[in-house]
Design a protein around this motif. Sequence first.
Motif: not given
Length: 106
Positions: A19-41
Amino acid sequence: MATVTPSRLAALQRLRCHVFQTSYNPNGIRTGAKYLRKNLVGPAMINYYPQDFSIHALRKLVPGWDAPLLEEQQRLADVQDRKNRGKGAPKKAKSKAESRRAGKRR
């Protein structure tokens, strides 16, 4: 008080991610989604610094304005200072006879 089963919680989490269009990651595997969401410098850094502000750019914009180029004056002063101390570039030979190689021949 009723307890909720883990399978129901997992299904609820999967539905919430859909519904909220986020990634489903039940095992907590590192995906790098935090850095992809971050604004570009880069764009913020480009906007921070002034665009092409130099004496050379101003001389091109105003052709009649004869501003002294401080770097060039400093360079010429340094060259003259080296020449006065005997550290300058050697004189160019006008003819083949004046060259240093001509005197070394046997």
